[in-house]
Scaffold this motif. Structure first.
Motif, PDB file in Angstrom:
ATOM      1  N   THR A   1       0.779  -1.059   0.130  1.00 44.77           N
ATOM      2  CA  THR A   1       0.098   0.017   0.081  1.00 44.77           C
ATOM      3  C   THR A   1       1.138   1.254   0.063  1.00 44.77           C
ATOM      4  N   GLY A   2       2.081   1.225   0.113  1.00 51.94           N
ATOM      5  CA  GLY A   2       2.917   2.320   0.088  1.00 51.94           C
ATOM      6  C   GLY A   2       2.989   3.096  -1.192  1.00 51.94           C
ATOM      7  N   ASN A   3       2.985   4.577  -1.044  1.00 50.73           N
ATOM      8  CA  ASN A   3       2.935   5.307  -2.456  1.00 50.73           C
ATOM      9  C   ASN A   3       4.141   6.280  -2.134  1.00 50.73           C
ATOM     10  N   GLY A   4       5.154   5.798  -1.472  1.00 48.22           N
ATOM     11  CA  GLY A   4       6.312   6.962  -1.075  1.00 48.22           C
ATOM     12  C   GLY A   4       7.150   6.880  -2.433  1.00 48.22           C
ATOM     13  N   ARG A   5       8.151   7.762  -2.141  1.00 52.08           N
ATOM     14  CA  ARG A   5       9.292   7.719  -3.082  1.00 52.08           C
ATOM     15  C   ARG A   5      10.556   6.783  -2.535  1.00 52.08           C
ATOM     16  N   LYS A   6      11.155   5.884  -3.324  1.00 52.12           N
ATOM     17  CA  LYS A   6      11.950   5.138  -2.943  1.00 52.12           C
ATOM     18  C   LYS A   6      13.362   5.786  -3.048  1.00 52.12           C
ATOM     19  N   PHE A   7      14.225   5.505  -2.062  1.00 58.42           N
ATOM     20  CA  PHE A   7      15.756   6.208  -2.255  1.00 58.42           C
ATOM     21  C   PHE A   7      16.713   5.022  -1.608  1.00 58.42           C
ATOM     22  N   SER A   8      17.917   5.202  -2.221  1.00 57.76           N
ATOM     23  CA  SER A   8      18.774   4.069  -1.775  1.00 57.76           C
ATOM     24  C   SER A   8      20.127   5.000  -1.807  1.00 57.76           C
ATOM     25  N   LEU A   9      21.205   4.477  -0.874  1.00 52.88           N
ATOM     26  CA  LEU A   9      22.412   5.185  -1.062  1.00 52.88           C
ATOM     27  C   LEU A   9      23.547   3.980  -0.382  1.00 52.88           C
ATOM     28  N   VAL A  10      24.710   4.112  -1.203  1.00 54.68           N
ATOM     29  CA  VAL A  10      25.914   2.731  -0.661  1.00 54.68           C
ATOM     30  C   VAL A  10      26.932   3.713  -0.485  1.00 54.68           C
ATOM     31  N   VAL A  11      27.607   3.657   0.507  1.00 58.31           N
ATOM     32  CA  VAL A  11      28.712   4.315   1.068  1.00 58.31           C
ATOM     33  C   VAL A  11      30.064   3.601   1.054  1.00 58.31           C
ATOM     34  N   ASP A  12      30.929   3.728   0.499  1.00 57.40           N
ATOM     35  CA  ASP A  12      32.344   2.976   0.378  1.00 57.40           C
ATOM     36  C   ASP A  12      31.971   1.427  -0.053  1.00 57.40           C
ATOM     37  N   ARG A  13      30.878   1.163  -0.875  1.00 54.33           N
ATOM     38  CA  ARG A  13      30.736  -0.122  -0.787  1.00 54.33           C
ATOM     39  C   ARG A  13      30.759  -1.120   0.158  1.00 54.33           C
ATOM     40  N   ARG A  14      30.481  -0.361   1.273  1.00 58.91           N
ATOM     41  CA  ARG A  14      30.303  -1.576   2.464  1.00 58.91           C
ATOM     42  C   ARG A  14      28.897  -1.309   3.231  1.00 58.91           C
ATOM     43  N   TRP A  15      28.362   0.055   3.248  1.00 60.79           N
ATOM     44  CA  TRP A  15      27.266   0.206   3.880  1.00 60.79           C
ATOM     45  C   TRP A  15      26.158   0.789   2.906  1.00 60.79           C
TER      46      TRP A  15
ATOM     47  N   LEU B   1      23.663  -5.792  -4.452  1.00 65.00           N
ATOM     48  CA  LEU B   1      22.378  -5.674  -5.229  1.00 65.00           C
ATOM     49  C   LEU B   1      22.249  -4.266  -5.699  1.00 65.00           C
ATOM     50  N   LEU B   2      22.300  -3.323  -4.689  1.00 66.88           N
ATOM     51  CA  LEU B   2      22.154  -2.049  -5.085  1.00 66.88           C
ATOM     52  C   LEU B   2      23.155  -1.478  -5.975  1.00 66.88           C
ATOM     53  N   LEU B   3      24.293  -1.717  -5.911  1.00 69.92           N
ATOM     54  CA  LEU B   3      25.281  -1.162  -6.770  1.00 69.92           C
ATOM     55  C   LEU B   3      25.064  -1.763  -8.100  1.00 69.92           C
ATOM     56  N   ASN B   4      24.811  -3.028  -8.359  1.00 71.17           N
ATOM     57  CA  ASN B   4      24.401  -3.550  -9.502  1.00 71.17           C
ATOM     58  C   ASN B   4      23.011  -2.973 -10.377  1.00 71.17           C
ATOM     59  N   HIS B   5      22.206  -2.626  -9.251  1.00 72.09           N
ATOM     60  CA  HIS B   5      20.962  -1.782  -9.871  1.00 72.09           C
ATOM     61  C   HIS B   5      21.101  -0.629 -10.504  1.00 72.09           C
ATOM     62  N   PHE B   6      22.079  -0.009  -9.696  1.00 77.48           N
ATOM     63  CA  PHE B   6      22.530   1.434  -9.907  1.00 77.48           C
ATOM     64  C   PHE B   6      23.262   1.502 -11.523  1.00 77.48           C
ATOM     65  N   ALA B   7      24.112   0.466 -11.316  1.00 74.87           N
ATOM     66  CA  ALA B   7      24.983   0.491 -12.904  1.00 74.87           C
ATOM     67  C   ALA B   7      24.227   0.233 -13.852  1.00 74.87           C
ATOM     68  N   GLN B   8      23.296  -0.987 -13.868  1.00 71.17           N
ATOM     69  CA  GLN B   8      22.493  -1.144 -14.940  1.00 71.17           C
ATOM     70  C   GLN B   8      21.339  -0.055 -15.497  1.00 71.17           C
ATOM     71  N   GLU B   9      21.043   0.496 -14.391  1.00 68.18           N
ATOM     72  CA  GLU B   9      20.227   1.613 -14.978  1.00 68.18           C
ATOM     73  C   GLU B   9      20.879   2.864 -15.782  1.00 68.18           C
ATOM     74  N   LEU B  10      22.115   3.158 -15.242  1.00 71.97           N
ATOM     75  CA  LEU B  10      22.934   4.096 -15.965  1.00 71.97           C
ATOM     76  C   LEU B  10      23.430   3.531 -17.168  1.00 71.97           C
ATOM     77  N   VAL B  11      23.619   2.143 -17.238  1.00 73.70           N
ATOM     78  CA  VAL B  11      24.198   1.718 -18.482  1.00 73.70           C
ATOM     79  C   VAL B  11      22.950   1.834 -19.923  1.00 73.70           C
ATOM     80  N   LEU B  12      21.770   1.385 -19.096  1.00 74.53           N
ATOM     81  CA  LEU B  12      20.596   1.301 -20.188  1.00 74.53           C
ATOM     82  C   LEU B  12      20.310   2.752 -20.392  1.00 74.53           C
ATOM     83  N   TYR B  13      20.504   3.995 -19.608  1.00 71.08           N
ATOM     84  CA  TYR B  13      20.491   5.283 -19.894  1.00 71.08           C
ATOM     85  C   TYR B  13      21.379   5.555 -21.018  1.00 71.08           C
ATOM     86  N   GLU B  14      22.508   5.275 -20.841  1.00 75.30           N
ATOM     87  CA  GLU B  14      23.593   5.454 -21.921  1.00 75.30           C
ATOM     88  C   GLU B  14      23.385   4.915 -23.131  1.00 75.30           C
TER      89      GLU B  14
END
Length: 265
Positions: A181-195, A220-233
């Protein structure tokens, strides 16, 4: 006066010690009898406190009868306290027992204040890289912390949706359908590839986030981020060809995988 006494107690002085030091600072010097009379307390308590403060180095006692006490100058006192605290902190840091690191855990944070305070602390500790996938509203709230990290030489990788931002155009891959039921904006952050932090925020839902240092989630978050930007390019280079083959925004292709499951599944 109350504020001064409060801060002296915060530095480890008792209430009686604090009052005596302030009184001596006001008078310049005084005997134990004079201090007790001014404060309206028993002489025995005052004399024992004066001796204790003198032994600790915060008071000076003049020769003669009666002996008169004076407190250190403020800059001398604060320098002494600072040195003592620094010595104690260094000793605790080097001597505190350490156990084996615990296995990575997942924990939840709820509420705007808690989520962004947690984020600010972690961003302030970033040393190498921060990967950010947010909407414009959250990007504005994080701008100062991220700018501070960039000023320290930390590498920032941004993806920003929902309006003008550091990357104005959304990544080409259509978003996943909403479950629950959530209608919020999703966000994610990865710091130094560990947190990492993965959460949701919006006017119609409580701000919530999951935090972990588990390598599976950060990966998983880093792979998702990379895939989105590769598709964008790819869309920038081959947009017309991709659209003619798979449809606008790849709806025909993505529907094979991201269609909402039927009721009961």
């Amino acid at each position: 006066m109350d504020q001064l006494l409060h801060h002296l107690r915060h530095l480890g002085f008792t209430e009686m010690e604090s009052k005596i030091m302030v009184e001596l600072a006001r008078q310049g010097s005084a005997s134990g009898y004079e201090v007790a009379k001014r404060l309206g307390v028993s002489r025995s308590n005052v004399y024992s406190t004066l001796q204790r403060l003198e032994q600790r180095g915060f008071l000076r006692c003049s020769a003669g009868e009666p002996a008169k006490y004076s407190v250190l100058k403020p800059e001398e006192m604060t320098s002494m306290i600072s040195g003592q605290m620094r010595t104690s902190l260094e000793y605790v840091q080097s001597s505190m027992p350490q156990h084996e690191p615990e296995k990575p855990v997942f924990y939840n944070i709820e509420g705007d204040k808690n989520v962004f305070e947690n984020l600010s602390r972690e961003l302030a500790e970033a040393k190498h890289e921060i990967v950010v996938d947010v909407w414009r509203e959250e990007a504005e709230l994080l701008r100062a912390d991220l700018q501070g990290a960039e000023d320290r030489g930390v590498r920032l990788l941004w993806s920003c949706d929902g309006g003008e931002g550091i990357m104005d155009q959304p990544a080409p891959w259509p978003g996943l359908p909403s479950y629950g039921t959530g209608n919020g904006r999703k966000f994610s952050l990865v710091v130094d590839r560990r947190w990492c932090m993965l959460g949701m925020r919006g006017e119609s839902c409580v701000t919530q986030a999951m935090v972990t240092e588990h390598p599976v989630m950060t990966g998983l978050l880093l792979n998702h981020f990379a895939q989105e930007l590769v598709l964008y390019e790819l869309e920038q280079d081959m947009g017309e060809e991709l659209e003619s083959r798979y449809g606008h925004r790849y709806q025909n292709l993505s529907a094979r995988y991201w269609s909402v499951p039927s009721e009961g599944i």
